[in-house]
Scaffold this motif. Structure first.
Motif, short mmCIF file in Angstrom:
data_model
loop_
_atom_site.label_atom_id
_atom_site.label_comp_id
_atom_site.label_asym_id
_atom_site.label_seq_id
_atom_site.Cartn_x
_atom_site.Cartn_y
_atom_site.Cartn_z
N ASP A 37 -17.02 17.90 -7.40
CA ASP A 37 -16.21 18.41 -8.50
C ASP A 37 -16.05 19.92 -8.38
OD1 ASP A 37 -18.51 19.64 -9.50
OD2 ASP A 37 -18.79 18.22 -11.14
N TYR A 38 -15.26 20.50 -9.29
CA TYR A 38 -14.94 21.93 -9.16
C TYR A 38 -16.11 22.83 -9.50
CZ TYR A 38 -13.89 20.79 -14.05
OH TYR A 38 -13.96 20.30 -15.33
N TYR A 43 -21.30 14.15 -5.84
CA TYR A 43 -21.68 12.81 -6.29
C TYR A 43 -21.67 11.87 -5.09
CZ TYR A 43 -20.40 14.91 -10.76
OH TYR A 43 -20.30 15.74 -11.85
N ASP A 73 -8.60 22.42 -5.44
CA ASP A 73 -8.25 22.10 -6.83
C ASP A 73 -7.29 23.13 -7.40
OD1 ASP A 73 -10.45 23.88 -6.54
OD2 ASP A 73 -11.02 23.59 -8.62
N GLY A 147 -12.95 13.59 -5.47
CA GLY A 147 -13.41 14.31 -6.65
C GLY A 147 -12.46 15.42 -7.08
N SER A 148 -12.75 15.99 -8.25
CA SER A 148 -11.83 16.95 -8.86
C SER A 148 -11.66 18.23 -8.06
CB SER A 148 -12.31 17.30 -10.27
OG SER A 148 -13.56 17.96 -10.25
N CYS A 149 -12.62 18.58 -7.22
CA CYS A 149 -12.47 19.80 -6.41
C CYS A 149 -11.42 19.59 -5.33
CB CYS A 149 -13.79 20.20 -5.77
SG CYS A 149 -13.75 21.84 -5.05
N ALA A 154 -10.05 16.36 -13.34
CA ALA A 154 -11.44 16.23 -13.79
C ALA A 154 -11.72 14.87 -14.41
CB ALA A 154 -11.76 17.34 -14.79
N ASP A 157 -13.71 12.34 -12.28
CA ASP A 157 -15.11 12.57 -11.93
C ASP A 157 -16.03 11.64 -12.71
OD1 ASP A 157 -14.67 14.57 -10.07
OD2 ASP A 157 -14.64 16.14 -11.60
N MET A 160 -20.85 13.74 -16.04
CA MET A 160 -21.61 14.83 -15.44
C MET A 160 -23.08 14.83 -15.86
SD MET A 160 -18.93 17.99 -15.71
CE MET A 160 -17.29 17.89 -15.00
#
Length: 305
Positions: A37-38, A43, A73, A147-149, A154, A157, A160
């Protein structure tokens, strides 16, 4: 197992060791892939790691880190997130293959879509869009589900929880340090993928500022500020003074423009540079309707003209 995979990834890309350790690994059974993710949280599904093995899983971790460093992203902007993720994967996987990093067989490469190698994600996105490429692929490491990155969405994802993440400033610092490490590795070893080398050099190159546009914006801003700077005084009485009231009224006045331009006339200035400077000064005179004092300087400033 993730610690062993992280160490193997550092063996593949030793100049990014600090960045690998900065990633926060989060186990997510049933996820079916690995993603980042960003905020730098990676994950992963333990079953997928077992299936891919240590070497290929380390390659996937390299892949996810590059999504983070290359700011995919942010570069996505308003593009379709699924197609952008694929385009970003093509950009990364070319570099990893050039660096000899093993990847799972289902990962995407440019030849999958009959495209040229070593291009940017933006270029790949436009080509995939022209082909009418649709998301027909299920979850899988380095295959468009990162993933969001990677894609900027988002909502895709996993939850969190309480796992810590990094902020935008930390990401920027990490990217700057990674670029410096890559440039050092190029000078000392030379075994760095061409795409990563280009990215690092571009990251460390200061942006070129068009000086004439910057000068114009500052002058326009100064004129706007000056337009409201007027004063009142009694050095000359207003036309309404003594008009039956016996009270004198002040008049409004402002200050004339005082403009000076300094021109570098040293040997570092070419003929075209001096011609541009002269042209700019002439434009200033016409635009401002004022006299512009010109000072030439080399080792020291000359007289105003």
């Amino acid at each position: 197992m993730i610690a062993t995979i992280r160490l193997q990834a550092i063996r593949y890309l030793p100049y990014l060791g600090a960045q690998f350790w900065a990633l926060q690994a989060v186990e997510k059974p049933g996820l079916g892939t690995m993603g980042v993710d960003y905020s730098g949280r990676v994950y992963y599904d333990p079953e997928i790691l077992t299936k891919c093995g240590r070497e290929q899983s380390a390659g996937v971790l390299c892949h996810e880190l590059l999504h983070l460093l290359l700011l995919h992203d942010r570069r996505r902007q308003t593009r379709d997130h699924t197609l952008w993720n694929k385009a970003a994967d093509l950009e990364i996987n070319c570099d990893l293959r050039s660096a000899g990093v093993p990847l799972p067989p289902e990962c995407l490469f440019p030849e999958t879509f009959n495209l040229a190698s070593d291009q940017s994600a933006e270029w790949y996105y436009e080509k995939l869009k022209e082909q009418g490429e649709q998301d027909q692929q299920g979850p899988g490491p380095t295959a468009g589900q990162c993933g969001s990155c990677a894609h900027g969405d988002a909502n895709a994802d996993p939850a969190m929880g309480d796992e810590p993440g990094m902020g935008a400033m930390e990401r920027e610092i990490m990217a700057q340090e990674a670029a410096q490490s890559i440039v050092k590795a190029v000078k000392s070893e030379g075994r760095v993928a061409a795409g990563l080398k280009r990215w690092a050099e571009g990251k460390l190159t200061p942006p070129v500022v068009p000086w004439d546009r910057l000068l114009r914006s500052h002058i326009c801003a100064g004129i706007e500020r000056r337009s409201g700077l007027e004063e009142r005084g009694y050095h000359r009485l207003g036309h309404r003074s003594w008009s039956g009231t016996g009270v004198p009224y002040p008049t409004s006045f402002d200050y004339p423009l005082d403009v000076a331009a300094v021109v570098d006339t040293s040997a570092s200035m070419s003929t075209s540079d001096l011609e541009r400077a002269t042209s700019t000064i002439e434009s200033l005179c016409r635009h401002l309707g004022a006299t512009v004092r010109v000072l030439t300087c080399d080792s020291e400033a000359g007289k105003a003209h």
